[in-house]
Design an enzyme around this catalytic site. Structure first.
Site, PDB file in Angstrom:
ATOM      1  N   HIS A 101      67.094  43.317 -30.164  1.00  0.00           N
ATOM      2  CA  HIS A 101      67.436  42.005 -29.597  1.00  0.00           C
ATOM      3  C   HIS A 101      66.346  41.510 -28.654  1.00  0.00           C
ATOM      4  CE1 HIS A 101      71.539  43.809 -30.352  1.00  0.00           C
ATOM      5  NE2 HIS A 101      71.659  42.671 -30.998  1.00  0.00           N
TER       6      HIS A 101
ATOM      7  N   GLN B 224      72.402  38.529 -44.133  1.00  0.00           N
ATOM      8  CA  GLN B 224      72.826  37.531 -43.157  1.00  0.00           C
ATOM      9  C   GLN B 224      71.751  36.460 -42.988  1.00  0.00           C
ATOM     10  OE1 GLN B 224      74.827  38.278 -39.122  1.00  0.00           O
ATOM     11  NE2 GLN B 224      72.678  38.115 -38.554  1.00  0.00           N
TER      12      GLN B 224
END
Length: 282
Positions: free
Chosen positions: A37, A153
């Protein structure tokens, strides 16, 4: 760094930036942030004037028997990582803020959502696309950043963004791995020491498939068989899928012509992990 819990607060801050003609990068997350992240946040900060990170464990992308309740959460750690890597605003909504009483509208993307995780986790991408569409409306980013570990995704979000005419540039960022090859994931937190070592079978299996391709193999059935065989040598591994597909459409391919996404999902004990590689003809 600002922290907002409501849509109204977030929109007020974003509108002020837009009034100043500042560009906005957006990193949607479910929290429990790690270096993967952090790499997205840094990339967003490099390419934009302001960075928004959302932290929201999205209930509608979890199936009835999945890990919604035990999904790891640590908002204080998330705040530290966001601030250290260049975020300017964290949007931390409650479930009722995004899904108020009576909520009944969903975004369903056909095509790339079928197969792979879409087959194993019915309704998953409906939940992903619904929340991302809502977040795009709230944050109004110029660019949004997604990790390529979730390659399906990424393909689904690209399709949705194009089909629904969102004025957002979708940026795929490389997988971040531990030194031994394990792809970073918040779900790695579930693994005990023995399972953590066993989980290396995912990257080892993919390495075997990549080696075959680089040595000239183009038959995907041969490649998939080799990847699966390598993974199944690990006693704690239970394969969900090993697939070879087009990276954009997520449709299966029998023979590599230009590019391939080789994707795996494997249970290590009770923990489901995913990993992949994309190979393109030079």
């Amino acid at each position: 760094m600002n922290i907002a819990k409501t849509i109204k607060e977030t929109r007020q801050i974003v509108q002020q930036w837009k009034n100043e003609n500042l560009t906005i990068g957006f990193v949607p997350t479910m929290g429990y942030l790690h270096e993967g992240h952090a790499s997205l946040i840094r990339r967003a900060a490099e390419e934009n004037d302001r960075v928004v990170v959302s932290v929201f464990v999205n209930p509608i992308q979890f199936g009835p028997s999945e890990d919604l309740d035990k999904y790891p959460r640590d908002i204080e750690m998330d705040k530290r990582i966001c601030e250290a890597n260049g975020a300017h605003l964290i949007f931390v909504p409650g479930v009722d803020e995004l899904y108020p009483f009576g909520f009944s509208t969903y975004v369903d993307v056909e095509g790339p959502s079928k197969g792979l995780c879409g087959g194993s986790r019915p309704g998953h991408f409906r939940g992903v696309c619904t929340v991302v569409a809502k977040l795009f409306h709230i944050v109004q980013p110029d660019s949004a950043f997604f990790g390529m570990k979730d390659a399906q995704q990424l393909a689904v979000i690209r399709r949705m963004t194009e089909d629904l005419c969102f004025p957002v540039r979708i940026v795929g960022c490389p997988i971040v791995r531990e030194s031994d090859g394990l792809a970073l994931s918040s779900r790695n937190n579930y693994l005990n020491d023995v399972e953590r070592k066993a989980a290396l079978c995912l990257s080892q299996g993919l390495d075997e498939g990549l080696r075959l391709i680089e040595n000239g193999e183009r038959n995907t059935h041969v490649i998939k068989s080799a990847v699966r065989k390598k993974i199944e040598q690990e006693p704690l591994a239970r394969v969900d899928y090993v697939e070879a597909v087009d990276p954009n459409t997520i449709q299966g391919i029998d023979y590599i012509k230009e590019s391939i996404l080789c994707a795996v999902a494997v249970f290590i004990g009770n923990t489901r992990l995913i990993d992949n590689f994309i190979w393109e003809e030079a």
